[in-house]
Write a protein that holds these residues in place. Structure first.
Motif, PDB file in Angstrom:
ATOM      1  N   ARG A  75      -5.645  -8.670  10.610  1.00  0.00           N
ATOM      2  CA  ARG A  75      -4.903  -9.152  11.783  1.00  0.00           C
ATOM      3  C   ARG A  75      -3.545  -9.699  11.387  1.00  0.00           C
ATOM      4  O   ARG A  75      -2.577  -9.580  12.149  1.00  0.00           O
ATOM      5  N   VAL A  76      -3.443 -10.275  10.201  1.00  0.00           N
ATOM      6  CA  VAL A  76      -2.167 -10.806   9.727  1.00  0.00           C
ATOM      7  C   VAL A  76      -1.170  -9.662   9.525  1.00  0.00           C
ATOM      8  O   VAL A  76      -0.006  -9.759   9.918  1.00  0.00           O
ATOM      9  N   VAL A  77      -1.640  -8.560   8.946  1.00  0.00           N
ATOM     10  CA  VAL A  77      -0.780  -7.398   8.743  1.00  0.00           C
ATOM     11  C   VAL A  77      -0.418  -6.778  10.095  1.00  0.00           C
ATOM     12  O   VAL A  77       0.741  -6.424  10.336  1.00  0.00           O
ATOM     13  N   ALA A  78      -1.385  -6.660  11.001  1.00  0.00           N
ATOM     14  CA  ALA A  78      -1.116  -6.109  12.331  1.00  0.00           C
ATOM     15  C   ALA A  78      -0.084  -6.958  13.064  1.00  0.00           C
ATOM     16  O   ALA A  78       0.808  -6.422  13.730  1.00  0.00           O
ATOM     17  N   ASP A  79      -0.178  -8.280  12.930  1.00  0.00           N
ATOM     18  CA  ASP A  79       0.809  -9.163  13.569  1.00  0.00           C
ATOM     19  C   ASP A  79       2.203  -8.952  12.987  1.00  0.00           C
ATOM     20  O   ASP A  79       3.197  -8.934  13.723  1.00  0.00           O
ATOM     21  N   ALA A  80       2.285  -8.771  11.673  1.00  0.00           N
ATOM     22  CA  ALA A  80       3.589  -8.530  11.042  1.00  0.00           C
ATOM     23  C   ALA A  80       4.177  -7.203  11.521  1.00  0.00           C
ATOM     24  O   ALA A  80       5.374  -7.111  11.811  1.00  0.00           O
ATOM     25  N   LEU A  81       3.341  -6.197  11.630  1.00  0.00           N
ATOM     26  CA  LEU A  81       3.817  -4.897  12.102  1.00  0.00           C
ATOM     27  C   LEU A  81       4.243  -4.946  13.569  1.00  0.00           C
ATOM     28  O   LEU A  81       5.179  -4.263  13.970  1.00  0.00           O
ATOM     29  N   ALA A  82       3.557  -5.748  14.353  1.00  0.00           N
ATOM     30  CA  ALA A  82       3.862  -5.842  15.785  1.00  0.00           C
ATOM     31  C   ALA A  82       5.275  -6.360  16.041  1.00  0.00           C
ATOM     32  O   ALA A  82       5.829  -6.124  17.112  1.00  0.00           O
ATOM     33  N   ASP A  98      -8.365  -0.314   7.310  1.00  0.00           N
ATOM     34  CA  ASP A  98      -8.550  -1.571   8.045  1.00  0.00           C
ATOM     35  C   ASP A  98      -7.784  -1.577   9.360  1.00  0.00           C
ATOM     36  O   ASP A  98      -8.175  -2.266  10.303  1.00  0.00           O
ATOM     37  N   LEU A  99      -6.689  -0.825   9.406  1.00  0.00           N
ATOM     38  CA  LEU A  99      -5.955  -0.692  10.659  1.00  0.00           C
ATOM     39  C   LEU A  99      -5.127   0.572  10.629  1.00  0.00           C
ATOM     40  O   LEU A  99      -4.837   1.133   9.571  1.00  0.00           O
ATOM     41  N   PHE A 100      -4.789   1.025  11.819  1.00  0.00           N
ATOM     42  CA  PHE A 100      -3.869   2.131  11.997  1.00  0.00           C
ATOM     43  C   PHE A 100      -2.669   1.608  12.760  1.00  0.00           C
ATOM     44  O   PHE A 100      -2.799   0.743  13.630  1.00  0.00           O
ATOM     45  N   ALA A 101      -1.503   2.160  12.443  1.00  0.00           N
ATOM     46  CA  ALA A 101      -0.290   1.837  13.191  1.00  0.00           C
ATOM     47  C   ALA A 101       0.448   3.136  13.441  1.00  0.00           C
ATOM     48  O   ALA A 101       0.623   3.949  12.529  1.00  0.00           O
ATOM     49  N   GLU A 102       0.867   3.335  14.682  1.00  0.00           N
ATOM     50  CA  GLU A 102       1.708   4.481  14.985  1.00  0.00           C
ATOM     51  C   GLU A 102       3.151   4.020  14.958  1.00  0.00           C
ATOM     52  O   GLU A 102       3.484   2.994  15.555  1.00  0.00           O
ATOM     53  N   VAL A 103       3.983   4.772  14.250  1.00  0.00           N
ATOM     54  CA  VAL A 103       5.390   4.388  14.114  1.00  0.00           C
ATOM     55  C   VAL A 103       6.288   5.557  14.492  1.00  0.00           C
ATOM     56  O   VAL A 103       5.910   6.720  14.361  1.00  0.00           O
ATOM     57  N   VAL A 104       7.484   5.209  14.969  1.00  0.00           N
ATOM     58  CA  VAL A 104       8.499   6.195  15.334  1.00  0.00           C
ATOM     59  C   VAL A 104       9.799   5.767  14.676  1.00  0.00           C
ATOM     60  O   VAL A 104      10.199   4.607  14.771  1.00  0.00           O
ATOM     61  N   GLY A 124      -0.825  -8.532   1.517  1.00  0.00           N
ATOM     62  CA  GLY A 124      -2.168  -8.070   1.835  1.00  0.00           C
ATOM     63  C   GLY A 124      -2.302  -6.566   1.923  1.00  0.00           C
ATOM     64  O   GLY A 124      -3.418  -6.044   1.867  1.00  0.00           O
ATOM     65  N   VAL A 125      -1.190  -5.834   2.081  1.00  0.00           N
ATOM     66  CA  VAL A 125      -1.282  -4.377   2.169  1.00  0.00           C
ATOM     67  C   VAL A 125      -1.654  -3.827   0.793  1.00  0.00           C
ATOM     68  O   VAL A 125      -0.975  -4.066  -0.195  1.00  0.00           O
ATOM     69  N   ARG A 126      -2.751  -3.115   0.750  1.00  0.00           N
ATOM     70  CA  ARG A 126      -3.272  -2.534  -0.481  1.00  0.00           C
ATOM     71  C   ARG A 126      -2.977  -1.039  -0.555  1.00  0.00           C
ATOM     72  O   ARG A 126      -2.748  -0.480  -1.617  1.00  0.00           O
ATOM     73  N   GLN A 127      -2.972  -0.387   0.600  1.00  0.00           N
ATOM     74  CA  GLN A 127      -2.872   1.067   0.644  1.00  0.00           C
ATOM     75  C   GLN A 127      -2.232   1.480   1.963  1.00  0.00           C
ATOM     76  O   GLN A 127      -2.511   0.882   3.004  1.00  0.00           O
TER      77      GLN A 127
END
Length: 146
Positions: A75-82, A98-104, A124-127
């Motif tokens: 959730r910490v990584v998802a918040d940073a990406l948001a 652990d999560l997916f993110a769609e980016v443009v 925290g990003v490992r991969q």
């Protein structure tokens, strides 16, 4: 949800601004009955009618789904990406990532730079595995409603 509700949803997926006068006959109802059916779906919160942008039409030329493995709380990584304008959405998962993110991004080089300079350095990003898709009309926001 019955077959008429599903028919209404199929029509809305094609044209979210369809007039009730046009919607009703397409689903076998009068305009007022179609309006009442849709209102019931909206009131129950089973359906939302929203505008969806097409990132490619808005200047993006490279899109990718990023599969991200995280050490710690995803959730910490998802918040940073948001916080990033390149991120269309992120979703937590319980699978191989652990999560997916769609980016443009504006182009393929920008996508590479975003992954290497923005995503990988987040604590925290490992991969990160990128699933890019390039070109026009790559998105279809149609879900099978039966």
């Amino acid at each position: 949800m019955d077959e008429i509700d599903r028919a209404i949803l199929r029509e809305l997926q094609t044209d979210g601004r369809i007039a009730y006068a046009d919607l009703g006959p397409k689903v076998g109802l009068s305009a007022s009955a179609a309006r009442q059916r849709l209102q019931r779906l909206l009131d129950s919160r089973a359906v939302q009618v929203v505008g969806v942008t097409d990132p490619m039409a808005m200047g993006g030329q490279a899109m990718a789904l990023l599969g991200i493995g995280v050490d710690g709380d995803p959730r910490v990584v998802a918040d940073a990406l948001a916080e990033r304008p390149e991120v269309v959405y992120s979703v937590l998962t319980s699978g191989g990532f652990d999560l997916f993110a769609e980016v443009v991004t504006p182009g393929p080089k920008d996508l590479l730079d975003f992954v290497n300079d923005v995503v990988r350095p987040i604590d925290g990003v490992r991969q990160v595995q990128s699933f890019p898709y390039f070109g026009i009309h790559t998105h279809r926001f149609l879900w099978d409603v039966g």
